[in-house]
Scaffold this motif. Structure first.
Motif, PDB file in Angstrom:
ATOM      1  N   VAL A 127       0.877  -1.159   0.000  1.00 36.93           N
ATOM      2  CA  VAL A 127       0.000   0.000   0.000  1.00 36.93           C
ATOM      3  C   VAL A 127       0.918   1.212   0.000  1.00 36.93           C
ATOM      4  O   VAL A 127       1.839   1.298   0.811  1.00 36.93           O
ATOM      5  N   THR A 128       0.692   2.151  -0.923  1.00 39.75           N
ATOM      6  CA  THR A 128       1.549   3.320  -1.055  1.00 39.75           C
ATOM      7  C   THR A 128       0.789   4.578  -0.694  1.00 39.75           C
ATOM      8  O   THR A 128      -0.348   4.768  -1.116  1.00 39.75           O
ATOM      9  N   VAL A 129       1.427   5.430   0.090  1.00 39.75           N
ATOM     10  CA  VAL A 129       0.840   6.684   0.549  1.00 39.75           C
ATOM     11  C   VAL A 129       1.613   7.831  -0.094  1.00 39.75           C
ATOM     12  O   VAL A 129       2.845   7.870  -0.018  1.00 39.75           O
ATOM     13  N   ASP A 130       0.899   8.758  -0.731  1.00 39.91           N
ATOM     14  CA  ASP A 130       1.532   9.950  -1.296  1.00 39.91           C
ATOM     15  C   ASP A 130       1.832  10.957  -0.200  1.00 39.91           C
ATOM     16  O   ASP A 130       1.051  11.112   0.740  1.00 39.91           O
ATOM     17  N   SER A 131       2.940  11.653  -0.332  1.00 44.02           N
ATOM     18  CA  SER A 131       3.327  12.660   0.651  1.00 44.02           C
ATOM     19  C   SER A 131       4.262  13.670  -0.008  1.00 44.02           C
ATOM     20  O   SER A 131       5.085  13.297  -0.847  1.00 44.02           O
ATOM     21  N   THR A 132       4.156  14.928   0.385  1.00 43.38           N
ATOM     22  CA  THR A 132       5.103  15.921  -0.109  1.00 43.38           C
ATOM     23  C   THR A 132       6.439  15.825   0.622  1.00 43.38           C
ATOM     24  O   THR A 132       7.432  16.360   0.167  1.00 43.38           O
ATOM     25  N   ASP A 133       6.479  15.143   1.751  1.00 39.65           N
ATOM     26  CA  ASP A 133       7.699  14.929   2.530  1.00 39.65           C
ATOM     27  C   ASP A 133       7.648  13.515   3.108  1.00 39.65           C
ATOM     28  O   ASP A 133       7.330  13.316   4.280  1.00 39.65           O
ATOM     29  N   PRO A 134       7.968  12.497   2.297  1.00 36.35           N
ATOM     30  CA  PRO A 134       7.686  11.112   2.691  1.00 36.35           C
ATOM     31  C   PRO A 134       8.538  10.547   3.824  1.00 36.35           C
ATOM     32  O   PRO A 134       8.065   9.681   4.548  1.00 36.35           O
ATOM     33  N   MET A 135       9.765  10.991   4.015  1.00 34.23           N
ATOM     34  CA  MET A 135      10.604  10.374   5.050  1.00 34.23           C
ATOM     35  C   MET A 135      10.033  10.560   6.456  1.00 34.23           C
ATOM     36  O   MET A 135       9.900   9.579   7.188  1.00 34.23           O
ATOM     37  N   ALA A 148       6.225   3.897  10.662  1.00 33.93           N
ATOM     38  CA  ALA A 148       7.051   2.772  11.130  1.00 33.93           C
ATOM     39  C   ALA A 148       6.986   2.677  12.646  1.00 33.93           C
ATOM     40  O   ALA A 148       6.834   1.583  13.209  1.00 33.93           O
ATOM     41  N   GLU A 149       7.064   3.812  13.318  1.00 36.24           N
ATOM     42  CA  GLU A 149       6.990   3.814  14.781  1.00 36.24           C
ATOM     43  C   GLU A 149       5.617   3.358  15.274  1.00 36.24           C
ATOM     44  O   GLU A 149       5.513   2.560  16.212  1.00 36.24           O
ATOM     45  N   GLN A 150       4.554   3.817  14.643  1.00 35.18           N
ATOM     46  CA  GLN A 150       3.205   3.470  15.097  1.00 35.18           C
ATOM     47  C   GLN A 150       2.885   1.996  14.874  1.00 35.18           C
ATOM     48  O   GLN A 150       2.157   1.384  15.663  1.00 35.18           O
ATOM     49  N   LEU A 151       3.414   1.409  13.806  1.00 35.18           N
ATOM     50  CA  LEU A 151       3.095   0.022  13.459  1.00 35.18           C
ATOM     51  C   LEU A 151       4.171  -0.965  13.893  1.00 35.18           C
ATOM     52  O   LEU A 151       4.077  -2.157  13.606  1.00 35.18           O
ATOM     53  N   GLY A 152       5.209  -0.498  14.573  1.00 33.53           N
ATOM     54  CA  GLY A 152       6.274  -1.394  15.006  1.00 33.53           C
ATOM     55  C   GLY A 152       7.108  -1.909  13.849  1.00 33.53           C
ATOM     56  O   GLY A 152       7.696  -2.981  13.936  1.00 33.53           O
ATOM     57  N   GLY A 153       7.156  -1.153  12.765  1.00 32.03           N
ATOM     58  CA  GLY A 153       7.922  -1.562  11.586  1.00 32.03           C
ATOM     59  C   GLY A 153       9.256  -0.866  11.523  1.00 32.03           C
ATOM     60  O   GLY A 153       9.690  -0.219  12.479  1.00 32.03           O
ATOM     61  N   GLN A 154       9.906  -1.021  10.373  1.00 35.95           N
ATOM     62  CA  GLN A 154      11.184  -0.354  10.179  1.00 35.95           C
ATOM     63  C   GLN A 154      11.342  -0.002   8.706  1.00 35.95           C
ATOM     64  O   GLN A 154      10.795  -0.674   7.835  1.00 35.95           O
ATOM     65  N   ILE A 155      12.088   1.044   8.466  1.00 35.47           N
ATOM     66  CA  ILE A 155      12.360   1.442   7.087  1.00 35.47           C
ATOM     67  C   ILE A 155      13.315   0.420   6.493  1.00 35.47           C
ATOM     68  O   ILE A 155      14.382   0.152   7.041  1.00 35.47           O
ATOM     69  N   GLU A 156      12.894  -0.174   5.368  1.00 39.27           N
ATOM     70  CA  GLU A 156      13.700  -1.201   4.714  1.00 39.27           C
ATOM     71  C   GLU A 156      14.461  -0.659   3.512  1.00 39.27           C
ATOM     72  O   GLU A 156      15.493  -1.206   3.146  1.00 39.27           O
ATOM     73  N   ALA A 157      13.910   0.378   2.868  1.00 40.89           N
ATOM     74  CA  ALA A 157      14.567   0.928   1.681  1.00 40.89           C
ATOM     75  C   ALA A 157      14.183   2.391   1.535  1.00 40.89           C
ATOM     76  O   ALA A 157      13.069   2.787   1.862  1.00 40.89           O
ATOM     77  N   GLU A 158      15.144   3.163   1.030  1.00 38.33           N
ATOM     78  CA  GLU A 158      14.909   4.584   0.789  1.00 38.33           C
ATOM     79  C   GLU A 158      15.557   4.910  -0.546  1.00 38.33           C
ATOM     80  O   GLU A 158      16.740   4.691  -0.736  1.00 38.33           O
ATOM     81  N   MET A 159      14.748   5.365  -1.478  1.00 42.14           N
ATOM     82  CA  MET A 159      15.224   5.621  -2.829  1.00 42.14           C
ATOM     83  C   MET A 159      15.286   7.121  -3.107  1.00 42.14           C
ATOM     84  O   MET A 159      14.323   7.714  -3.565  1.00 42.14           O
ATOM     85  N   GLY A 160      16.396   7.716  -2.761  1.00 43.14           N
ATOM     86  CA  GLY A 160      16.646   9.105  -3.100  1.00 43.14           C
ATOM     87  C   GLY A 160      15.683  10.111  -2.497  1.00 43.14           C
ATOM     88  O   GLY A 160      15.508  11.196  -3.037  1.00 43.14           O
ATOM     89  N   GLY A 161      15.039   9.754  -1.400  1.00 42.81           N
ATOM     90  CA  GLY A 161      14.121  10.681  -0.760  1.00 42.81           C
ATOM     91  C   GLY A 161      12.752  10.769  -1.402  1.00 42.81           C
ATOM     92  O   GLY A 161      11.877  11.474  -0.924  1.00 42.81           O
ATOM     93  N   TRP A 162      12.531  10.021  -2.496  1.00 38.96           N
ATOM     94  CA  TRP A 162      11.214  10.096  -3.139  1.00 38.96           C
ATOM     95  C   TRP A 162      10.373   8.841  -2.927  1.00 38.96           C
ATOM     96  O   TRP A 162       9.174   8.855  -3.175  1.00 38.96           O
ATOM     97  N   VAL A 169       5.223  13.321  -3.799  1.00 35.03           N
ATOM     98  CA  VAL A 169       4.400  13.946  -4.822  1.00 35.03           C
ATOM     99  C   VAL A 169       4.568  15.457  -4.698  1.00 35.03           C
ATOM    100  O   VAL A 169       4.978  15.972  -3.656  1.00 35.03           O
ATOM    101  N   ASP A 170       4.264  16.168  -5.769  1.00 38.87           N
ATOM    102  CA  ASP A 170       4.445  17.618  -5.776  1.00 38.87           C
ATOM    103  C   ASP A 170       3.430  18.349  -4.914  1.00 38.87           C
ATOM    104  O   ASP A 170       3.732  19.386  -4.344  1.00 38.87           O
ATOM    105  N   GLU A 171       2.224  17.804  -4.813  1.00 41.83           N
ATOM    106  CA  GLU A 171       1.198  18.470  -4.007  1.00 41.83           C
ATOM    107  C   GLU A 171       0.279  17.430  -3.388  1.00 41.83           C
ATOM    108  O   GLU A 171       0.125  16.328  -3.911  1.00 41.83           O
TER     109      GLU A 171
END
Length: 115
Positions: free
Chosen positions: A8-16, A23-37, A55-57
């Protein structure tokens, strides 16, 4: 041939920061980060993942797809989510079913129900 849910993908203007919050709320962890996008969050105990893409907006209005989560302690997790920066939209109580609608720090709605 059948399809299977991969992510499931969520759009965000500032995704990190949003990926870190979820990740904190669901007890998960960041597995991959692709250039901040594009950031992928792995969740414990399930093969599916949640990702956050830049996303831009933002989309205005209620999101058409949202996460439905469950808890053994609706009251306690409501307080924890609010303390963590979620917003409470509405509380619902039916005969044998209670759930709350929240917004995450980006304004995306999600629900948490008493298991």
């Amino acid at each position: 041939m059948t399809l299977s849910l991969h992510m499931v993908t969520v759009d965000s203007t500032d995704p990190m920061p949003l990926a870190q919050w979820w990740a904190e709320q669901l007890g998960g962890q960041i597995e991959a980060e692709m250039g901040g996008w594009y950031i992928i969050v792995g969740l414990p105990g399930i093969a599916q993942k949640v990702s956050f893409q830049k996303v831009d907006e933002t989309t205005s209005g209620k999101n058409r797809l949202h996460l439905d989560l469950s808890t053994q302690d609706l009251e306690g997790d409501t307080k924890r989510l609010l303390d963590a920066g979620a917003g409470l939209v509405q509380e619902h109580h039916m005969e044998q079913f209670s759930w709350n609608v929240f917004t995450d720090p980006d304004g995306n709605q999600f629900c948490v129900a008493q298991a």
